[in-house]
Design a protein around this motif. Sequence first.
Motif, PDB file in Angstrom:
ATOM      1  N   LEU A   4       0.855  -1.184   0.000  1.00  0.00           N
ATOM      2  CA  LEU A   4       0.000   0.000   0.000  1.00  0.00           C
ATOM      3  C   LEU A   4       0.893   1.238   0.000  1.00  0.00           C
ATOM      4  O   LEU A   4       1.672   1.446   0.923  1.00  0.00           O
ATOM      5  CB  LEU A   4      -0.915   0.005   1.225  1.00  0.00           C
ATOM      6  CG  LEU A   4      -1.799   1.250   1.416  1.00  0.00           C
ATOM      7  CD1 LEU A   4      -2.737   1.447   0.233  1.00  0.00           C
ATOM      8  CD2 LEU A   4      -2.582   1.157   2.722  1.00  0.00           C
ATOM      9  N   ILE A   5       0.772   2.046  -1.062  1.00  0.00           N
ATOM     10  CA  ILE A   5       1.614   3.222  -1.231  1.00  0.00           C
ATOM     11  C   ILE A   5       0.774   4.483  -1.066  1.00  0.00           C
ATOM     12  O   ILE A   5      -0.255   4.654  -1.710  1.00  0.00           O
ATOM     13  CB  ILE A   5       2.261   3.238  -2.636  1.00  0.00           C
ATOM     14  CG1 ILE A   5       3.238   2.076  -2.795  1.00  0.00           C
ATOM     15  CG2 ILE A   5       2.966   4.553  -2.897  1.00  0.00           C
ATOM     16  CD1 ILE A   5       4.532   2.245  -2.043  1.00  0.00           C
ATOM     17  N   LYS A   6       1.237   5.364  -0.169  1.00  0.00           N
ATOM     18  CA  LYS A   6       0.620   6.682  -0.027  1.00  0.00           C
ATOM     19  C   LYS A   6       1.688   7.752  -0.243  1.00  0.00           C
ATOM     20  O   LYS A   6       2.878   7.476  -0.193  1.00  0.00           O
ATOM     21  CB  LYS A   6      -0.017   6.842   1.361  1.00  0.00           C
ATOM     22  CG  LYS A   6      -1.238   5.959   1.587  1.00  0.00           C
ATOM     23  CD  LYS A   6      -1.909   6.277   2.926  1.00  0.00           C
ATOM     24  CE  LYS A   6      -3.135   5.412   3.158  1.00  0.00           C
ATOM     25  NZ  LYS A   6      -3.816   5.770   4.434  1.00  0.00           N
ATOM     26  N   GLY A   7       1.239   8.972  -0.441  1.00  0.00           N
ATOM     27  CA  GLY A   7       2.150  10.078  -0.676  1.00  0.00           C
ATOM     28  C   GLY A   7       1.437  11.187  -1.414  1.00  0.00           C
ATOM     29  O   GLY A   7       0.340  10.991  -1.937  1.00  0.00           O
ATOM     30  N   GLU A   8       2.054  12.341  -1.447  1.00  0.00           N
ATOM     31  CA  GLU A   8       1.459  13.472  -2.163  1.00  0.00           C
ATOM     32  C   GLU A   8       1.228  13.126  -3.625  1.00  0.00           C
ATOM     33  O   GLU A   8       1.980  12.337  -4.201  1.00  0.00           O
ATOM     34  CB  GLU A   8       2.393  14.693  -2.093  1.00  0.00           C
ATOM     35  CG  GLU A   8       2.374  15.445  -0.792  1.00  0.00           C
ATOM     36  CD  GLU A   8       3.175  16.738  -0.900  1.00  0.00           C
ATOM     37  OE1 GLU A   8       3.100  17.408  -1.945  1.00  0.00           O
ATOM     38  OE2 GLU A   8       3.883  17.061   0.068  1.00  0.00           O
ATOM     39  N   PRO A   9       0.199  13.722  -4.246  1.00  0.00           N
ATOM     40  CA  PRO A   9       0.043  13.543  -5.696  1.00  0.00           C
ATOM     41  C   PRO A   9       1.308  14.007  -6.421  1.00  0.00           C
ATOM     42  O   PRO A   9       1.922  15.003  -6.052  1.00  0.00           O
ATOM     43  CB  PRO A   9      -1.150  14.457  -6.033  1.00  0.00           C
ATOM     44  CG  PRO A   9      -1.924  14.566  -4.754  1.00  0.00           C
ATOM     45  CD  PRO A   9      -0.899  14.526  -3.661  1.00  0.00           C
TER      46      PRO A   9
END
Length: 282
Positions: free
Chosen positions: A30-35
């Motif tokens: 699962l990868i999150k981060g700013e656009p």
Amino acid sequence: MRFEGTSTYVATDDLKMAVNAAATLNRPLLIKGEPGTGKTMLAEEVAKAMDLPFFEWHIKSTTKAQQGLYEYDAVSRLRDSQLGDPRVHDISNYIVKGPLWRCFESEKRPVLLIDEIDKADIEFPNDLLRELDRMEFYVYETQQVIRARHKPIIIITSNNEKELPDAFLRRCFFHYIRFPDKETMARIVEVHFPNLKQELLKEALEVFFELRELPGLKKKPSTSELIDWLKLLMAEDLPPEVLRESSTRRVLPPLHGALLKNEQDIHLFERVMFMARRNREV
């Protein structure tokens, strides 16, 4: 096989470690981060680096988990029955395979991207728990079980628009892509523009990070917007002195529409820069 990045994708050591850990554990990453930090590109680059088949499933607000498995096209079957088409006697002719089914059929270990999972309904991740756990699903219309030939490397992206259920999070390996620092950003830019003059890059990064650090900014410029801006600067053949002058004089940088995407942020920048100039004059 291990992911070590590619010539077209700058991956930090932490990100490479996360990809390899998820692949070893056979758990979704699962990868999150700013656009604009390269979340969506990651899965394709992993497939390219490891020479693996690539499948993608882009999620919308109306997407249902069932669509990732298969859909039964009852309308086409009804139309064919009215036309007397002999295909209607075999219901499998009207089963449309979803990205998960096609991924499970791959003869080599595949890479599957489930992009922007947080766009869908809150129950969407939970509806996939069984399939992702067991790597199989049941087709009721044909009474067959579809099992994965090889456990895929699954990369799931989220922009944090919705909280994901705890039961889903427990089954994932999580990684947050931090926004690149100046050194990493320079490496990313070099991939896109290997012939970019270093002086122009230095001045552009100064302006870019100054904008990002502006307090109260509604939408901070992202990596992709920096790439667009640099492309425009090169197309217009603007010298580094123009950027340095705009930074010194505290005025909007040239072609700022590539970086600032709404009028509130432009007005905010102008107000902050006006106050800075007035304080300096005093």
